[in-house]
Write a protein that holds these residues in place. Structure first.
Motif, short mmCIF file in Angstrom:
data_model
loop_
_atom_site.label_atom_id
_atom_site.label_comp_id
_atom_site.label_asym_id
_atom_site.label_seq_id
_atom_site.Cartn_x
_atom_site.Cartn_y
_atom_site.Cartn_z
N ASP A 82 -3.73 -6.44 -10.06
CA ASP A 82 -4.97 -6.01 -9.44
C ASP A 82 -4.63 -4.72 -8.69
O ASP A 82 -3.85 -4.75 -7.74
N VAL A 83 -5.17 -3.60 -9.14
CA VAL A 83 -4.77 -2.29 -8.65
C VAL A 83 -5.99 -1.54 -8.12
O VAL A 83 -7.07 -1.63 -8.70
N LEU A 84 -5.82 -0.79 -7.05
CA LEU A 84 -6.85 0.12 -6.54
C LEU A 84 -6.20 1.46 -6.25
O LEU A 84 -5.17 1.52 -5.59
N HIS A 85 -6.78 2.52 -6.79
CA HIS A 85 -6.36 3.90 -6.47
C HIS A 85 -7.57 4.61 -5.88
O HIS A 85 -8.67 4.50 -6.42
N ALA A 86 -7.36 5.34 -4.80
CA ALA A 86 -8.46 6.06 -4.15
C ALA A 86 -7.98 7.44 -3.73
O ALA A 86 -6.81 7.63 -3.35
N LYS B 34 0.85 -1.18 0.00
CA LYS B 34 0.00 0.00 0.00
C LYS B 34 0.89 1.23 0.00
O LYS B 34 1.86 1.31 0.75
N LEU B 35 0.55 2.19 -0.83
CA LEU B 35 1.24 3.47 -0.85
C LEU B 35 0.23 4.53 -0.47
O LEU B 35 -0.95 4.46 -0.81
N GLU B 36 0.69 5.53 0.25
CA GLU B 36 -0.19 6.60 0.69
C GLU B 36 0.55 7.92 0.59
O GLU B 36 1.73 7.99 0.89
N ASN B 37 -0.17 8.95 0.18
CA ASN B 37 0.40 10.28 0.08
C ASN B 37 -0.68 11.27 0.49
O ASN B 37 -1.82 11.18 0.04
N GLU B 38 -0.32 12.19 1.35
CA GLU B 38 -1.25 13.22 1.80
C GLU B 38 -0.58 14.58 1.70
O GLU B 38 0.58 14.73 2.07
N GLU C 129 12.78 -2.39 -8.44
CA GLU C 129 13.74 -1.58 -9.19
C GLU C 129 14.25 -0.43 -8.34
O GLU C 129 13.52 0.11 -7.50
N ARG C 130 15.47 -0.02 -8.56
CA ARG C 130 16.05 1.13 -7.86
C ARG C 130 16.60 2.10 -8.87
O ARG C 130 17.42 1.72 -9.69
N PRO C 131 16.12 3.34 -8.89
CA PRO C 131 15.07 3.83 -8.02
C PRO C 131 13.72 3.24 -8.42
O PRO C 131 13.52 2.84 -9.57
N ASN C 132 12.82 3.18 -7.45
CA ASN C 132 11.49 2.64 -7.68
C ASN C 132 10.72 3.59 -8.59
O ASN C 132 10.43 4.71 -8.20
N PRO C 133 10.37 3.17 -9.81
CA PRO C 133 9.70 4.09 -10.75
C PRO C 133 8.28 4.46 -10.34
O PRO C 133 7.75 5.46 -10.82
N MET C 134 7.67 3.66 -9.45
CA MET C 134 6.29 3.98 -9.04
C MET C 134 6.22 5.11 -8.03
O MET C 134 5.22 5.81 -7.97
N LEU C 135 7.26 5.30 -7.25
CA LEU C 135 7.18 6.34 -6.22
C LEU C 135 7.20 7.75 -6.79
O LEU C 135 6.32 8.53 -6.47
N PRO C 136 8.14 8.11 -7.66
CA PRO C 136 8.06 9.47 -8.18
C PRO C 136 6.94 9.65 -9.19
O PRO C 136 6.54 10.77 -9.49
N GLY C 137 6.38 8.55 -9.72
CA GLY C 137 5.36 8.65 -10.75
C GLY C 137 3.94 8.54 -10.26
O GLY C 137 3.04 8.43 -11.04
N ARG C 138 3.74 8.55 -8.95
CA ARG C 138 2.38 8.39 -8.42
C ARG C 138 1.52 9.57 -8.78
O ARG C 138 1.97 10.69 -8.86
N THR C 139 0.20 9.25 -8.91
CA THR C 139 -0.80 10.30 -9.14
C THR C 139 -1.54 10.57 -7.87
O THR C 139 -1.54 9.80 -6.97
N LEU D 170 -5.72 13.29 -0.16
CA LEU D 170 -5.18 12.03 0.33
C LEU D 170 -5.30 11.01 -0.79
O LEU D 170 -6.38 10.82 -1.36
N THR D 171 -4.20 10.38 -1.15
CA THR D 171 -4.17 9.35 -2.17
C THR D 171 -3.72 8.06 -1.53
O THR D 171 -2.72 8.05 -0.81
N GLN D 172 -4.44 7.00 -1.80
CA GLN D 172 -4.04 5.67 -1.35
C GLN D 172 -4.11 4.73 -2.53
O GLN D 172 -5.01 4.86 -3.38
N GLU D 173 -3.17 3.80 -2.59
CA GLU D 173 -3.18 2.85 -3.69
C GLU D 173 -2.57 1.52 -3.27
O GLU D 173 -1.73 1.49 -2.36
N THR D 174 -3.03 0.48 -3.89
CA THR D 174 -2.45 -0.84 -3.71
C THR D 174 -2.21 -1.44 -5.09
O THR D 174 -2.96 -1.17 -6.04
N GLN D 175 -1.19 -2.24 -5.19
CA GLN D 175 -0.90 -2.98 -6.41
C GLN D 175 -0.59 -4.41 -6.00
O GLN D 175 0.29 -4.63 -5.16
#
Length: 147
Positions: free
Chosen positions: A103-107, A9-13, A137-147, A121-126
């Motif tokens: 299986d992805v969820l973005h909220a 789970k990733l979360e950004n506020e 991968e390093r750097p993790n391409p999903m972290l800087p590319g989150r919406t 507040l953004t929450q997502e699971t992949q």
């Protein structure tokens, strides 16, 4: 999902001054704006019609991170109103062999706060091996590319 690796789970506020929930909401729900602020989305389509604005129950498709287009569904859509936060979520799935399943969820929760501020507040699971491989991968391409 059976036999799939969980990325997690990733979360950004963020709290921003000088914006309203309604202003942010337009950027989240109008898919024609996505490519203007998010480089990692492409080929947005609406196989059952509708769009480009998201709405409850809408089916759409999009490409991201080089995956084949993901089939998505909007199961939650509540526009922000006085005293009511905006709530948006979409799910996306890719079927196939275990190495291809996702299986992805973005909220999102978007709410006006006192003092002319808005909370986003953004929450997502992949879930799935492709997402787990990206997370490794390093750097993790999903972290800087989150919406």
């Amino acid at each position: 999902m059976d036999g799939l690796d969980v990325l997690g789970k990733l979360e950004n506020e963020v709290v921003v001054k000088g914006l309203s929930a309604a202003q942010v909401w337009r950027f989240l729900t109008d898919t024609s704006k996505w490519e203007g602020y998010y480089d990692n989305v492409a080929d947005i389509s609406f196989p059952e019609g509708g769009g480009p604005a998201l709405k409850d129950g809408l089916v759409f498709s999009f490409g991201t991170f080089g995956f084949p287009p993901l089939d998505a569904l909007v199961p939650e859509f509540q526009a922000p109103a006085d005293g009511v936060p905006g709530r948006l979520s979409w799910t996306a799935k890719q079927d196939g062999a275990p190495a291809e399943k996702l299986d992805v969820l973005h909220a999102w929760l978007v709410e006006d706060l006192p003092g002319g501020r808005v909370r986003i507040l953004t929450q997502e699971t992949q879930i799935g091996q492709p997402a787990a491989a990206l997370a490794g991968e390093r750097p993790n391409p999903m972290l800087p590319g989150r919406t």
